[in-house]
Design a protein around this motif. Structure first.
Motif, mmCIF file in Angstrom:
data_model
loop_
_atom_site.group_PDB
_atom_site.id
_atom_site.type_symbol
_atom_site.label_atom_id
_atom_site.label_comp_id
_atom_site.label_asym_id
_atom_site.label_seq_id
_atom_site.Cartn_x
_atom_site.Cartn_y
_atom_site.Cartn_z
ATOM 1 N N GLY A 88 36.102 51.668 33.218
ATOM 2 C CA GLY A 88 36.497 52.010 34.754
ATOM 3 C C GLY A 88 37.766 51.276 34.970
ATOM 4 N N LYS A 89 38.667 52.010 35.776
ATOM 5 C CA LYS A 89 40.054 51.573 36.076
ATOM 6 C C LYS A 89 39.738 50.574 37.146
ATOM 7 N N ILE A 90 39.559 49.338 36.782
ATOM 8 C CA ILE A 90 39.481 48.285 37.771
ATOM 9 C C ILE A 90 40.645 47.297 37.684
ATOM 10 N N LEU A 91 41.212 46.849 36.842
ATOM 11 C CA LEU A 91 42.438 46.186 36.711
ATOM 12 C C LEU A 91 43.635 46.901 37.412
ATOM 13 N N ARG A 92 44.418 46.359 38.245
ATOM 14 C CA ARG A 92 45.744 47.160 38.594
ATOM 15 C C ARG A 92 46.912 46.818 37.853
ATOM 16 N N GLN A 93 46.798 45.458 37.051
ATOM 17 C CA GLN A 93 47.883 45.086 36.347
ATOM 18 C C GLN A 93 47.157 44.359 35.170
ATOM 19 N N PHE A 94 48.184 44.144 34.239
ATOM 20 C CA PHE A 94 47.557 43.363 32.848
ATOM 21 C C PHE A 94 48.634 42.582 32.513
ATOM 22 N N PRO A 95 48.158 41.467 31.764
ATOM 23 C CA PRO A 95 46.962 41.088 31.410
ATOM 24 C C PRO A 95 46.331 40.236 32.428
ATOM 25 N N LEU A 96 44.980 40.242 32.544
ATOM 26 C CA LEU A 96 44.311 39.418 33.537
ATOM 27 C C LEU A 96 42.993 38.836 32.946
ATOM 28 N N ASN A 97 42.612 37.719 33.859
ATOM 29 C CA ASN A 97 41.215 37.036 33.318
ATOM 30 C C ASN A 97 40.019 37.912 33.866
ATOM 31 N N GLY A 98 39.040 38.217 33.329
ATOM 32 C CA GLY A 98 37.974 39.041 34.004
ATOM 33 C C GLY A 98 37.114 38.178 34.759
ATOM 34 N N GLY A 99 36.374 38.780 35.619
ATOM 35 C CA GLY A 99 35.171 38.196 36.354
ATOM 36 C C GLY A 99 35.553 38.106 37.880
ATOM 37 N N ILE A 100 34.701 38.950 38.731
ATOM 38 C CA ILE A 100 35.202 38.836 40.097
ATOM 39 C C ILE A 100 34.479 37.988 41.022
ATOM 40 N N ASP A 101 33.776 37.136 40.191
ATOM 41 C CA ASP A 101 33.019 35.963 41.165
ATOM 42 C C ASP A 101 33.591 34.531 40.292
ATOM 43 N N VAL A 102 33.447 33.475 41.213
ATOM 44 C CA VAL A 102 33.794 32.093 40.600
ATOM 45 C C VAL A 102 33.381 31.004 41.658
#
Length: 330
Positions: free
Chosen positions: A54-68
């Motif tokens: 799925g096209k979720i990230l709008r830039q790279f690289p990034l760490n995953g995880g939408i909750d913390v």
């Protein structure tokens, strides 16, 4: 600076790839609040991002995880100090900035929420984006005069994260909940967490008429498409349909009849960019009268940070059940 582990997602000359890496705090996205992460969770959106399906990230690289959720170790904003327990959901995590699958996370103060004292960081992540979405839907509905007296609330996609937590939250708030799911083998579980009735979605018989008898006071819909269109004609006068998902289809073919004859309202639920004052109100209620009563039942799996990639494919294939939390600390 401190070296730590993170699940980092790349798209480069080697293609789309992700895995556990060692990085430094200096490499994190900017923000006023540095947090030592304790818990995160796995959402469908995380699986899409982690696999590249799925096209979720709008830039790279990034760490995953939408909750913390975790503990503040440094802050340049006076609203937060070292030792404070905080959380964040959505707000660009694993989309435009580094997310929660990381031992350290740097957050903008504007999107950092003080952890209510009646929640642990683990409980907050069982709730996570899924429970926040369900509670935001209930807030929007009640603000538009939804009451238990209007009739039962139908919740579609009932075995998903939003669906399960929605059943718990809505039933705890005094609503009769009718759970809609294509997994009848899970009906006993859904009743255990608060569903008064369970209906097999494969056996739903929508007439196709623009209006049907008003069987439901409202709807929390995770599915969209024909399912949403089928329920709209059955909502009682001045009831609400809160829409937060498209697991079935993003398309919607319906008529204006429920809206102009019964005054039914369709309420969009967009949790990722919720205004700060609304976000605070939702978490206040989730820590109080709307706190889910069955968190330990709904949380069916706990994994370590290095295991996050192992659950993505199962989730995308529809094989997961319940909430999965990710233990970051320790």
């Amino acid at each position: 600076m401190t070296a730590f582990r993170a699940f980092r997602i790349h798209q480069d000359d080697a293609g789309y790839h992700a895995g556990i890496e060692t990085m430094s705090i200096d490499a994190l996205s900017p923000g006023e609040v540095l947090v030592r992460a304790e818990w995160s969770s796995v959402n469908y959106k995380d699986a899409l991002a982690g696999t590249g399906k799925g096209k979720i990230l709008r830039q790279f690289p990034l760490n995953g995880g939408i909750d913390v959720a975790g503990t503040v170790v440094a802050s340049t904003d006076p609203a937060f100090k070292e030792g404070d327990k905080v959380l964040a959901t959505g707000s660009g995590l694993s989309e435009t900035r580094d997310g929660g699958y990381s031992e350290y996370v740097r957050l903008p103060a504007a999107w950092t929420v003080a952890l209510p004292p009646t929640l642990t960081t683990r409980e907050a992540m069982i709730i996570g984006t899924a429970g926040f979405t369900a509670a935001l839907a209930l807030l929007r509905m009640t603000e538009n005069r939804q009451t238990p007296a209007l009739g039962p609330i139908a919740i579609t996609g009932a075995t998903g994260g939003v669906g399960m937590l929605g059943i718990d939250i809505f039933s705890g708030a005094g609503y009769e909940v009718h759970a809609i799911s294509g997994k009848p083998e899970r009906f006993d579980f859904l009743r255990r967490i608060g569903a008064a009735q369970c209906l097999d979605r494969h056996e739903l018989a929508f007439s196709g008429k623009p209006m049907e008898s008003a069987r439901y006071g409202g709807l929390l819909d995770n599915v969209g498409g024909a399912t949403l269109a089928g329920f709209l004609p059955s909502i009682a006068p001045y009831g609400n349909a809160a829409i937060c998902g498209l697991a079935g289809s993003p398309a919607l073919s319906t008529t204006v009849m429920p809206f102009i004859i019964r005054g039914v309202s369709v309420l969009g639920v967009a949790s990722a960019g919720t205004a700060r004052d609304v976000r605070d109100e939702v978490w206040k209620r989730l820590a109080g009268a709307w706190k889910p009563r069955h968190l330990d039942v709904i949380c069916t799996r706990e994994i370590a940070l290095h295991e996050v990639a192992s659950v993505f494919e199962t989730m995308l294939a529809g094989g997961s059940f319940g909430r999965t939390v990710v233990r970051i600390a320790g």
